[in-house]
Write a protein that holds these residues in place. Structure first.
Motif, PDB file in Angstrom:
ATOM      1  N   ILE A 102       0.836  -1.195   0.000  1.00 30.88           N
ATOM      2  CA  ILE A 102       0.000   0.000   0.000  1.00 30.88           C
ATOM      3  C   ILE A 102       0.878   1.254   0.000  1.00 30.88           C
ATOM      4  CG2 ILE A 102      -0.283   0.188   2.523  1.00 30.88           C
ATOM      5  CD1 ILE A 102      -3.161   1.127   1.978  1.00 30.88           C
ATOM      6  N   GLN A 103       2.079   1.156   0.566  1.00 30.51           N
ATOM      7  CA  GLN A 103       2.973   2.315   0.589  1.00 30.51           C
ATOM      8  C   GLN A 103       3.470   2.629  -0.815  1.00 30.51           C
ATOM      9  OE1 GLN A 103       6.007   1.577   3.528  1.00 30.51           O
ATOM     10  NE2 GLN A 103       4.510   1.518   5.181  1.00 30.51           N
ATOM     11  N   ARG A 104       3.772   1.576  -1.563  1.00 35.03           N
ATOM     12  CA  ARG A 104       4.231   1.762  -2.942  1.00 35.03           C
ATOM     13  C   ARG A 104       3.090   2.295  -3.810  1.00 35.03           C
ATOM     14  NH1 ARG A 104       4.387  -0.249  -7.357  1.00 35.03           N
ATOM     15  NH2 ARG A 104       3.027  -1.967  -6.749  1.00 35.03           N
ATOM     16  N   LEU A 105       1.885   1.768  -3.562  1.00 35.89           N
ATOM     17  CA  LEU A 105       0.712   2.250  -4.291  1.00 35.89           C
ATOM     18  C   LEU A 105       0.542   3.758  -4.078  1.00 35.89           C
ATOM     19  CD1 LEU A 105      -2.087   1.814  -5.754  1.00 35.89           C
ATOM     20  CD2 LEU A 105      -3.042   1.508  -3.464  1.00 35.89           C
ATOM     21  N   TYR A 106       0.658   4.175  -2.832  1.00 38.44           N
ATOM     22  CA  TYR A 106       0.517   5.596  -2.514  1.00 38.44           C
ATOM     23  C   TYR A 106       1.635   6.438  -3.143  1.00 38.44           C
ATOM     24  CZ  TYR A 106      -3.522   6.772   0.367  1.00 38.44           C
ATOM     25  OH  TYR A 106      -4.793   7.080   0.791  1.00 38.44           O
ATOM     26  N   ASP A 107       2.870   5.888  -3.191  1.00 36.95           N
ATOM     27  CA  ASP A 107       3.965   6.601  -3.865  1.00 36.95           C
ATOM     28  C   ASP A 107       3.595   6.860  -5.327  1.00 36.95           C
ATOM     29  OD1 ASP A 107       5.482   6.555  -1.577  1.00 36.95           O
ATOM     30  OD2 ASP A 107       6.758   4.873  -2.196  1.00 36.95           O
ATOM     31  N   GLU A 108       3.020   5.817  -5.936  1.00 37.86           N
ATOM     32  CA  GLU A 108       2.638   5.903  -7.344  1.00 37.86           C
ATOM     33  C   GLU A 108       1.535   6.952  -7.528  1.00 37.86           C
ATOM     34  OE1 GLU A 108       1.322   2.530 -10.406  1.00 37.86           O
ATOM     35  OE2 GLU A 108       2.102   1.709  -8.536  1.00 37.86           O
ATOM     36  N   TRP A 109       0.588   6.917  -6.598  1.00 41.96           N
ATOM     37  CA  TRP A 109      -0.534   7.851  -6.637  1.00 41.96           C
ATOM     38  C   TRP A 109      -0.038   9.304  -6.488  1.00 41.96           C
ATOM     39  CZ3 TRP A 109      -5.266   8.927  -7.926  1.00 41.96           C
ATOM     40  CH2 TRP A 109      -6.012   9.894  -7.242  1.00 41.96           C
ATOM     41  N   ASP A 110       0.865   9.524  -5.544  1.00 41.06           N
ATOM     42  CA  ASP A 110       1.397  10.880  -5.343  1.00 41.06           C
ATOM     43  C   ASP A 110       2.211  11.338  -6.549  1.00 41.06           C
ATOM     44  OD1 ASP A 110       0.187  11.087  -2.889  1.00 41.06           O
ATOM     45  OD2 ASP A 110       1.985  10.560  -1.728  1.00 41.06           O
ATOM     46  N   ALA A 111       2.970  10.402  -7.143  1.00 39.26           N
ATOM     47  CA  ALA A 111       3.765  10.749  -8.326  1.00 39.26           C
ATOM     48  C   ALA A 111       2.842  11.160  -9.465  1.00 39.26           C
ATOM     49  CB  ALA A 111       4.637   9.569  -8.742  1.00 39.26           C
ATOM     50  N   LEU A 112       1.723  10.441  -9.596  1.00 38.71           N
ATOM     51  CA  LEU A 112       0.758  10.806 -10.640  1.00 38.71           C
ATOM     52  C   LEU A 112       0.181  12.194 -10.368  1.00 38.71           C
ATOM     53  CD1 LEU A 112      -0.974  10.210 -13.133  1.00 38.71           C
ATOM     54  CD2 LEU A 112      -2.575   8.978 -11.649  1.00 38.71           C
ATOM     55  N   GLY A 113      -0.132  12.464  -9.107  1.00 36.09           N
ATOM     56  CA  GLY A 113      -0.661  13.787  -8.743  1.00 36.09           C
ATOM     57  C   GLY A 113       0.300  14.904  -9.150  1.00 36.09           C
ATOM     58  N   ARG A 114       1.604  14.681  -8.911  1.00 34.69           N
ATOM     59  CA  ARG A 114       2.591  15.709  -9.283  1.00 34.69           C
ATOM     60  C   ARG A 114       2.683  15.858 -10.799  1.00 34.69           C
ATOM     61  NH1 ARG A 114       5.217  13.286  -4.803  1.00 34.69           N
ATOM     62  NH2 ARG A 114       6.339  11.841  -6.160  1.00 34.69           N
ATOM     63  N   LYS A 115       2.570  14.726 -11.493  1.00 35.61           N
ATOM     64  CA  LYS A 115       2.624  14.732 -12.955  1.00 35.61           C
ATOM     65  C   LYS A 115       1.431  15.520 -13.521  1.00 35.61           C
ATOM     66  CE  LYS A 115       3.986  10.945 -16.016  1.00 35.61           C
ATOM     67  NZ  LYS A 115       3.849   9.494 -16.209  1.00 35.61           N
ATOM     68  N   VAL A 116       0.268  15.288 -12.933  1.00 40.92           N
ATOM     69  CA  VAL A 116      -0.938  15.985 -13.386  1.00 40.92           C
ATOM     70  C   VAL A 116      -0.777  17.481 -13.135  1.00 40.92           C
ATOM     71  CG1 VAL A 116      -3.397  16.325 -12.885  1.00 40.92           C
ATOM     72  CG2 VAL A 116      -2.483  14.005 -13.119  1.00 40.92           C
ATOM     73  N   GLU A 117      -0.267  17.822 -11.949  1.00 39.80           N
ATOM     74  CA  GLU A 117      -0.126  19.221 -11.578  1.00 39.80           C
ATOM     75  C   GLU A 117       0.832  19.964 -12.525  1.00 39.80           C
ATOM     76  OE1 GLU A 117       1.073  21.094  -7.408  1.00 39.80           O
ATOM     77  OE2 GLU A 117      -0.368  19.443  -7.284  1.00 39.80           O
ATOM     78  N   SER A 118       1.877  19.236 -12.952  1.00 37.18           N
ATOM     79  CA  SER A 118       2.869  19.891 -13.815  1.00 37.18           C
ATOM     80  C   SER A 118       2.509  19.770 -15.297  1.00 37.18           C
ATOM     81  CB  SER A 118       4.242  19.292 -13.562  1.00 37.18           C
ATOM     82  OG  SER A 118       4.241  17.932 -13.965  1.00 37.18           O
ATOM     83  N   GLY A 119       1.339  19.206 -15.571  1.00 35.95           N
ATOM     84  CA  GLY A 119       0.903  19.112 -16.964  1.00 35.95           C
ATOM     85  C   GLY A 119       1.630  18.051 -17.772  1.00 35.95           C
ATOM     86  N   GLN A 120       2.273  17.094 -17.087  1.00 36.77           N
ATOM     87  CA  GLN A 120       3.066  16.082 -17.783  1.00 36.77           C
ATOM     88  C   GLN A 120       2.312  14.754 -17.994  1.00 36.77           C
ATOM     89  OE1 GLN A 120       6.617  16.775 -18.504  1.00 36.77           O
ATOM     90  NE2 GLN A 120       5.699  18.770 -18.114  1.00 36.77           N
ATOM     91  N   ALA A 121       1.095  14.644 -17.440  1.00 35.04           N
ATOM     92  CA  ALA A 121       0.398  13.346 -17.501  1.00 35.04           C
ATOM     93  C   ALA A 121      -0.099  13.047 -18.909  1.00 35.04           C
ATOM     94  CB  ALA A 121      -0.769  13.345 -16.524  1.00 35.04           C
ATOM     95  N   GLN A 122      -0.032  11.780 -19.285  1.00 38.67           N
ATOM     96  CA  GLN A 122      -0.592  11.321 -20.559  1.00 38.67           C
ATOM     97  C   GLN A 122      -2.124  11.398 -20.469  1.00 38.67           C
ATOM     98  OE1 GLN A 122       1.389  10.362 -23.224  1.00 38.67           O
ATOM     99  NE2 GLN A 122       2.940  11.216 -21.845  1.00 38.67           N
ATOM    100  N   PRO A 123      -2.806  11.503 -21.628  1.00 40.17           N
ATOM    101  CA  PRO A 123      -4.281  11.630 -21.583  1.00 40.17           C
ATOM    102  C   PRO A 123      -4.969  10.528 -20.774  1.00 40.17           C
ATOM    103  CG  PRO A 123      -3.478  12.045 -23.796  1.00 40.17           C
ATOM    104  CD  PRO A 123      -2.280  11.614 -22.988  1.00 40.17           C
ATOM    105  N   ALA A 124      -4.537   9.277 -20.933  1.00 38.60           N
ATOM    106  CA  ALA A 124      -5.203   8.187 -20.206  1.00 38.60           C
ATOM    107  C   ALA A 124      -4.938   8.290 -18.705  1.00 38.60           C
ATOM    108  CB  ALA A 124      -4.737   6.826 -20.722  1.00 38.60           C
ATOM    109  N   GLU A 125      -3.720   8.707 -18.340  1.00 42.67           N
ATOM    110  CA  GLU A 125      -3.392   8.880 -16.919  1.00 42.67           C
ATOM    111  C   GLU A 125      -4.227  10.003 -16.320  1.00 42.67           C
ATOM    112  OE1 GLU A 125       1.352   7.913 -16.449  1.00 42.67           O
ATOM    113  OE2 GLU A 125       0.784   9.799 -17.418  1.00 42.67           O
ATOM    114  N   LEU A 126      -4.327  11.082 -17.078  1.00 43.73           N
ATOM    115  CA  LEU A 126      -5.097  12.236 -16.607  1.00 43.73           C
ATOM    116  C   LEU A 126      -6.572  11.859 -16.439  1.00 43.73           C
ATOM    117  CD1 LEU A 126      -5.327  15.236 -15.906  1.00 43.73           C
ATOM    118  CD2 LEU A 126      -5.612  15.708 -18.352  1.00 43.73           C
ATOM    119  N   ALA A 127      -7.079  11.074 -17.399  1.00 41.50           N
ATOM    120  CA  ALA A 127      -8.483  10.655 -17.319  1.00 41.50           C
ATOM    121  C   ALA A 127      -8.712   9.820 -16.060  1.00 41.50           C
ATOM    122  CB  ALA A 127      -8.859   9.859 -18.565  1.00 41.50           C
ATOM    123  N   ALA A 128      -7.846   8.850 -15.810  1.00 49.65           N
ATOM    124  CA  ALA A 128      -8.011   7.986 -14.637  1.00 49.65           C
ATOM    125  C   ALA A 128      -7.905   8.809 -13.353  1.00 49.65           C
ATOM    126  CB  ALA A 128      -6.966   6.869 -14.642  1.00 49.65           C
TER     127      ALA A 128
END
Ligand SMILES: [Zn+2]
Length: 539
Positions: free
Chosen positions: A335-361
């Motif tokens: 669950i800790q690794r899952l949360y790391d992944e989730w937070d990394a995605l949040g930062r990616k979204v915030e910086s406008g770097q997320a792929q369309p499918a990642e952003l959609a999810a």
């Protein structure tokens, strides 16, 4: 999101469902459906039955269409067996509808069905899932399906013919006795479905049945509201009755002769309707619950998951995988690794770097058409929260002090609700032998046995504790072995250096927590505090 098309599986189904709805029922609200039986705890695998149509319905709603997500509670189904842990005397209720069986002992609810529905309904609300719930008990006993029942009985030969297309292919199935009958009465006397229809008159709709309890009577089916269509007829009947356009189902429903396959023919040939668009969804596995489930005799539910993870994270697990892909939900360290992944995605979204499918999810996880779900304002890493709570045993003041030093947290409310989830995870899922106990007094025996090099390393550590930030401490613990090897601070890791660092870390863990491993060292040092660190390393 309203403009996105084809960005992920949800968008693609939404496209398909909208165009199918325009063809089948133009101008009417689009119907997506789920069905659940409250025969026992509704586990995380069953949640896919809800999340798949929820995400599609939510996307359709975001695009401005009128849509309804029906949740059919199959609470008029029979009580099949007494689960482990329940008073064996409940066996007398086998064969009754789930709404006529008393709740397990100690439940605040009156019936078996209500007892198992309630926590699931609560979890759905927390997950931001809006459904229109239908009780099949209410539907059947109010006569809502009267015409459909009479139609199915009238067409029983046709239904029998559809079923027999598959029956011949299956081996070892016993020969049937008597005429096929798609309706099963619940006994007027004992309330169970241990009944056999012995005669039926198509003209008068007079139906005679007998029950294993010895009772028997003749009723008029046109007025009878104590029975139900058998499952393989009931399901397609409802597709036609409700005009369902989208309804997924589990893999077990998709084999030849299964309810889904047979239902597709029955809905057309008998009820004049069409089969919904219905993807098959795969299994949801669990890690880290083995011990829990064997002792509790059940599998984890959405409420169990929401105790240790926030609603958006749980939504994300279901949104990011296509229905046909299986995935696992972690109750262990994963669950800790899952949360790391989730937070990394949040930062990616915030910086406008997320792929369309990642952003959609991500968008589907953190919000619905109705608005955003509650979020943690200051999302300190879950693994950090878990380490701190482990070390402080949840002590609020100490926790705040450490989080303030670590990450500038000013109040625990800033790190809620994530903090509460991590706290429960530590309390309920971190095995006792992996808990961290900071030593109260120095390990004099170990300190007395150290080499000169080890003593020197501890002196370098103690002298460097002034840079009391996470970055400073990280540099310090990796840097001490470099200094000792005569290397510059930016030296690249060599196998020798890595080995020296590992040895140094193991020594620190032993001195601080009396074990070979523990939470990440910089976090641990911050949690222990500079004075106590100096004391424990003998400086
Ligand atoms: Zn009976």
């Amino acid at each position: 999101m309203a403009d996105s098309r084809e960005t992920d599986w949800v968008s693609r189904f939404a496209d398909e469902v909208i165009s199918e709805a325009e063809r089948r029922a133009p101008g009417r609200p689009i119907v997506c459906a789920s069905g659940l039986s409250p025969s026992g705890p509704i586990h995380l695998g069953n949640l896919r039955e809800i999340m798949t149509p929820h995400l599609v319905a939510d996307e359709i709603r975001r695009r401005g269409h009128e849509v309804v997500h029906l949740l059919s509670w199959d609470d008029y189904d029979r009580f099949r067996r007494v689960p482990a842990g329940i008073d064996p005397s409940w066996a007398e209720h086998i064969g009754k509808p789930l709404t006529a069986v008393p709740a397990p002992p100690g439940s605040p609810y009156a019936t078996w069905a209500e007892h198992f529905k309630a926590p699931f309904v609560e979890a759905l609300a927390e997950l931001g899932v809006e459904v229109h719930a239908i009780s099949q008990t209410e539907q059947y006993t109010s006569g809502a399906y009267r015409e459909q029942i009479l139609l199915a009985v009238r067409e029983r030969a046709k239904i029998d013919a559809v079923l027999s297309r598959y029956r011949t292919k299956q081996q070892g199935e016993p020969a049937r006795e008597g005429e096929y009958f798609p309706y099963k009465p619940y006994c007027e006397l004992c309330g169970r479905d241990l009944t056999t229809v012995t005669a039926y008159d198509d003209e008068t709709t007079e139906l005679a049945y007998t029950c294993e309890c010895g009772f028997g009577e003749t009723v008029r089916l046109a007025e009878h509201d104590k029975g139900k269509l058998v499952w393989k007829v009931d399901w397609p009947m409802r597709w036609a009755h409700e005009g369902v356009i989208f309804e997924p189902s589990g893999v077990d429903h998709h084999s030849p002769g299964s309810a889904w396959v047979v239902g597709g023919q029955i809905v057309r040939e008998v009820f004049g309707g069409e089969q919904p668009i219905g993807p098959m969804y795969a299994f949801v596995g669990i890690t880290g619950m083995a011990k829990m489930s064997s002792s509790k005799g059940d599998v984890p539910t959405p409420s169990d998951a929401l105790r240790i993870m926030e609603a958006p994270v749980l939504r994300w697990l279901y949104a990011r995988r296509k229905p046909a892909q299986s995935f696992k939900i972690a109750f262990d360290h994963e669950i800790q690794r899952l949360y790391d992944e989730w937070d990394a995605l949040g930062r990616k979204v915030e910086s406008g770097q997320a792929q369309p499918a990642e952003l959609a999810a991500y968008t589907r996880a953190v919000s619905t058409a109705a608005g955003p779900l509650p979020a943690t304002p200051h999302p300190v890493a879950y693994r950090t929260l878990a380490s701190v709570l482990d070390i402080t045993t949840g002590h609020a003041e100490q926790t705040l002090r450490i989080l303030r030093d670590l990450d500038g947290v000013r109040s625990l409310d800033e790190v809620r609700p994530r903090l509460d989830r991590a706290q429960r995870w530590v309390a309920e899922y971190l095995p006792a032998d992996q808990r961290t106990r900071v030593r109260e007094s120095p390990d004099h025996e170990l300190l007395g046995s150290l080499s000169d090099g080890e003593r020197e390393a501890l002196r370098l550590l103690a002298d460097g504790l002034d840079n009391w930030t996470l970055d400073g401490l990280t540099e310090l613990v990796y840097g001490v072995p470099k200094i000792q090897a005569g290397l510059p601070p930016d030296a690249k890791a060599t196998p020798e250096l890595k080995a020296a660092q590992r040895e140094f870390f193991a020594l620190l863990y032993k001195l601080l927590v009396g074990r070979d491993t523990g939470p990440r060292l910089p976090t641990l040092l911050m949690a222990v505090g500079a004075d106590q660190v100096r004391k424990l390393v003998g400086r």
